[in-house]
Scaffold this active site. Structure first.
Site, PDB file in Angstrom:
ATOM      1  N   ASP A 112      93.458  -6.767 151.740  1.00  0.00           N
ATOM      2  CA  ASP A 112      92.900  -5.462 151.407  1.00  0.00           C
ATOM      3  C   ASP A 112      93.739  -4.447 152.172  1.00  0.00           C
ATOM      4  OD1 ASP A 112      91.507  -3.296 150.496  1.00  0.00           O
ATOM      5  OD2 ASP A 112      89.531  -4.091 150.978  1.00  0.00           O
TER       6      ASP A 112
HETATM    7  C1  BGC Z   1      89.531  -1.062 149.103  1.00  0.00           C
HETATM    8  C2  BGC Z   1      90.100  -1.866 147.945  1.00  0.00           C
HETATM    9  C3  BGC Z   1      91.165  -1.061 147.253  1.00  0.00           C
HETATM   10  C4  BGC Z   1      92.230  -0.685 148.266  1.00  0.00           C
HETATM   11  C5  BGC Z   1      93.359   0.123 147.681  1.00  0.00           C
HETATM   12  C6  BGC Z   1      90.614  -0.561 150.009  1.00  0.00           C
HETATM   13  O1  BGC Z   1      90.089   0.333 150.965  1.00  0.00           O
HETATM   14  O2  BGC Z   1      88.614  -1.856 149.829  1.00  0.00           O
HETATM   15  O3  BGC Z   1      89.083  -2.217 147.047  1.00  0.00           O
HETATM   16  O4  BGC Z   1      91.706  -1.788 146.177  1.00  0.00           O
HETATM   17  O5  BGC Z   1      91.633   0.071 149.295  1.00  0.00           O
HETATM   18  O6  BGC Z   1      92.939   1.395 147.365  1.00  0.00           O
END
Ligand code: BGC
Length: 739
Positions: A222
């Protein structure tokens, strides 16, 4: 990979920008984009990750909360294909979605991005979205792996959850999607699982995901989930996003002998494999904006759940009645949540405009009724009450304000804003036919006010075409067909995780175990506002002719007929639950194992078929570290909700044939019940210790003796010495080997 230097391989294991992996000689960069219910392709590509609202317009499909309530895998697959087309047209290779975390608490700030409290429903719909996305060769990235069920402290918290709960509740959706839909990528979550960061969790990322489930794609962090890159690479994480610009540390670790170069090579190989996969994706210059908007509208229609209806709905489009449309949300819709999934829509339907455009004979009046910022406004309320007073029916649009629901923090209450409830009461006093239309991404409590409404349509967050979809449903152009993918509790305190959410001091203990949502409420038979699977339509359905046929070893076909016995075309969601008919290790009362959305014209009937396997009856045995099927009788329940079971049938399984290994610490009962150990022990006792479990042993004494490990009897004066026990153990082991 041998032609690449260590430095090049290391650079393949982290990105080059917020959205792109790193290109090295002969390997191009892969472009990722959010996800999951629309494409958030950022205009600026220079690290503006928090510039969440600046992206290129794309269709905002209904978020997962709504797609979950559609119970419609075919529809979700089509949405997936549309997402892929838009992603490809906008130059992206991998869509960051679906999000398939379980709704453990209705307070989770990100529940609007997740499908359900149930792992089966989540897994089927998640797999359908992946199928749809990957049907055009664009990659899907399933997230957030794993046990990311709250936003509070999400970057540090340890989700402390027992093994059986993990296997039965929090992992099955990922397992189903990985094994059946084969996503190109999996995104690890920020949190720790039982003390170990997901990004550094070798058991999770390697042993389970690849070893047990056979995942052959890329594991990406993530955004910002990596804490220790060396540990993460070793654990099986392939790509760090966005880059922390620490590739030199990887190189240094290899040179210093702290990291095996093979770990770097493996991750780089997987990155290269992803490039090969997405290189085969289809190319598009654009997409049919109208067609995708229409699909968003169809999906929204299929997702709204009619919770209550005393007969006021559908409204007759031909009746020249006066309809008050009350609520700022009718004019300024809430149609998605905040955070990384936020999409800039290609267009936006609001219910007020859509109702006016619906071409009905009704006279429509609008009154805002309240302010979206929650500041009480007596003037607006008075105007709304005046409009309702002269109306035959009032459509009252209620919902949560935008600030209430977002990635990054959880909600603290299930309540609608107090001024909205006060408005409902004031309107209901002057107009007996009030239809409440809700907009919320997480469940809101309804018990306190639902009596004041003649009908309640739960509209979730319905995406950019939600306004038009709601108009379609209210005037009966289509029947509502959504069902609750999560229980609506009477009170927040009734939620099973209530006492354990969101934890403290860096830990959240999953104290309610497997009893999430309806598994808790139905096991304890507690009252809920609306149960899992509930949803009304404008027609009636009848179920009949349930037949369960054994088709093989632990394999059955379940068939039944469902008929539309009312006057209108509509869809029924036939739900299949399995339940133990006997006393076996503690289990929820019943669990969803199948569902089918069936569209039927009035008078039409259809045969619905499900396949059941041993896994549908299985429980996770921590002793065996494996799925176990206990021999015995099970009930197959067919219902219109978890509390509205229409047909039941029984099946019997011989179990999985597993024979436990007997030891001296196995109890007398375990020995006696064992097909090999039982006869051996009985023969021995007949000669050496006839008083143990013998003919003259009373039932009470036998019950007491059954719980005692075999080796312990000698200390109670029973002539069953250690040598005799060891002989029995060896004899049982020999006999088991010859089986
Ligand atoms: C989120 C993800 C997301 C990523 C990119 C993270 O903070 O948890 O779901 O895909 O950011 O934006």
């Amino acid at each position: 990979m041998s032609e690449l230097s260590l430095e090049q391989k290391a650079s393949l294991t982290s990105g080059s920008s917020t959205w792109d992996s790193t290109a090295v000689e002969g390997v191009r960069a892969v472009t990722f984009t959010d996800g999951p219910h629309g494409i958030r392709r950022q205009e600026r590509r220079d690290g503006d990750a928090l510039g969440l609202t600046h992206s290129v317009p794309a269709t905002c499909f209904p978020p997962a909360v709504a797609l979950g309530a559609s119970f419609d895998a075919g529809l979700v697959r089509r949405v997936g294909a549309a997402l892929a087309r838009e992603a490809a047209a906008l130059g992206a290779d991998v869509v960051l979605g679906p999000g398939v975390n379980i709704k453990r608490s209705p307070l989770c700030g990100r529940n609007f991005e997740y499908f359900s409290e149930d792992p089966h429903l989540t897994g089927v719909l998640g797999a359908a979205l992946v199928d749809g996305i990957q049907s055009l060769g664009v990659g899907a990235c399933v997230k957030h792996f794993a046990v990311n069920n709250q936003e509070h402290d999400r970057m540090r918290v340890s989700a402390d959850v027992d093994e059986r709960t993990l296997r039965e509740i929090y992992l099955p959706a990922f397992e189903k999607i990985v094994t059946e839909a084969r996503p190109y990528a999996v995104m690890c979550s920020y949190n720790k699982i039982n003390g170990v960061y997901a990004s550094q969790n070798r058991w999770l990322l390697t042993e389970l995901l690849r070893g047990e489930w056979g995942f052959d794609g890329l594991v990406v962090s993530d955004w910002g989930a990596v804490n220790d890159r060396v540990e993460a690479l070793r654990a099986g994480l392939d790509l760090e996003m966005p880059p922390s610009r620490t590739d030199d540390e990887i190189v240094a670790a290899v040179r210093a002998g702290r990291l095996d170069e093979a770990d770097v090579t493996r991750a780089a190989d997987r990155m290269r494999a992803l490039v090969r996969r997405v290189d085969r994706r289809e190319r598009f210059d654009g997409w049919d904006v109208d067609a995708h908007h229409e699909l968003a509208r169809e999906a929204a229609r299929g997702a709204a759940v009619l919770l209550k209806n005393d007969g006021v709905l559908p409204l007759d489009p031909g009746a020249s009645q006066r309809v008050a449309v009350v609520g700022e949300l009718a004019r300024t819709p809430r149609y998605q949540g905040h955070g990384s999934s936020h999409v800039v829509p290609t267009r936006l339907d609001d219910a007020w405009t859509a109702l006016q455009a619906a071409g009905t004979a009704a006279t429509l009046d609008f009154a805002a009724g309240y302010r979206l910022d929650g500041v009480p406004d007596a003037g607006l309320r008075a105007e709304a009450v005046a409009a309702a007073e002269v109306a035959d029916v009032t459509l009252l649009f209620l919902g949560l304000p935008e600030e209430a629901e977002s990635e990054g923090f959880d909600r603290t209450t299930l309540d609608l804003p107090a001024d909205q409830i006060a408005l409902l009461r004031a309107v209901a006093e002057v107009c007996p036919r009030v239809i409440a239309v809700l907009a919320n991404g997480g469940v809101v409590s309804v018990a306190e006010w639902r009596d004041a409404a003649a009908a309640v349509l739960e509209g979730w967050l319905l995406g950019q075409a939600g306004g038009a979809a709601v108009a379609d449903l209210l005037f009966g152009a289509h029947s509502p067909s959504g069902r609750l993918a999560e229980t609506i509790p009477l009170r927040l305190a009734d939620v099973p995780s209530y006492l354990h959410f969101p934890g403290a001091d860096g830990h959240v203990v999953y104290g309610e175990g497997r009893y999430v949502g309806y598994r808790h409420h139905d096991t304890l038979d507690t009252e809920v506002a609306y149960p899992f699977g509930h949803g009304l339509t404008y027609t009636t359905f009848e179920y009949s002719d349930l037949a369960v046929t054994e088709t093989g070893q632990n394999a059955w076909t379940v068939e039944l007929t469902v008929a539309n016995t009312g006057e209108r075309a509509a869809a029924e969601v036939v739900q299949l639950y399995t339940a133990f008919a006997e006393d076996v290790p503690s289990r929820p009362r019943h669990e969803l194992r199948g569902f089918r959305k069936v569209f039927l014209a009035p008078g039409e009937a259809q045969r619905v078929t499900f396949a059941l396997t041993g896994r549908d009856l299985a429980w996770w045995s921590t002793g065996r570290g494996a799925w176990a099927v206990s021999a015995g009788r099970f009930t197959v329940e067919i219902g219109a909700s978890s509390r509205d079971i229409r047909l039941t049938a029984e099946l019997t399984t011989p179990g999985d044939g597993h024979l436990p290994t007997l030891t001296g610490m196995s109890t007398l009962g375990e020995w006696l019940d064992h097909p090999i150990g039982g006869p051996l022990l009985r023969a021995r006792l007949a000669t050496d210790a006839p008083d143990l479990a013998g003919e003259r042993t009373s039932p009470m004494m036998l019950a007491l003796q059954r719980g005692v490990p075999l080796v312990k009897f000698r200390t109670f004066g029973v002539p069953l010495g250690l040598a005799a026990v060891n002989e029995l153990v060896e004899a049982a082991a020999r006999a088991a080997e010859t089986l």
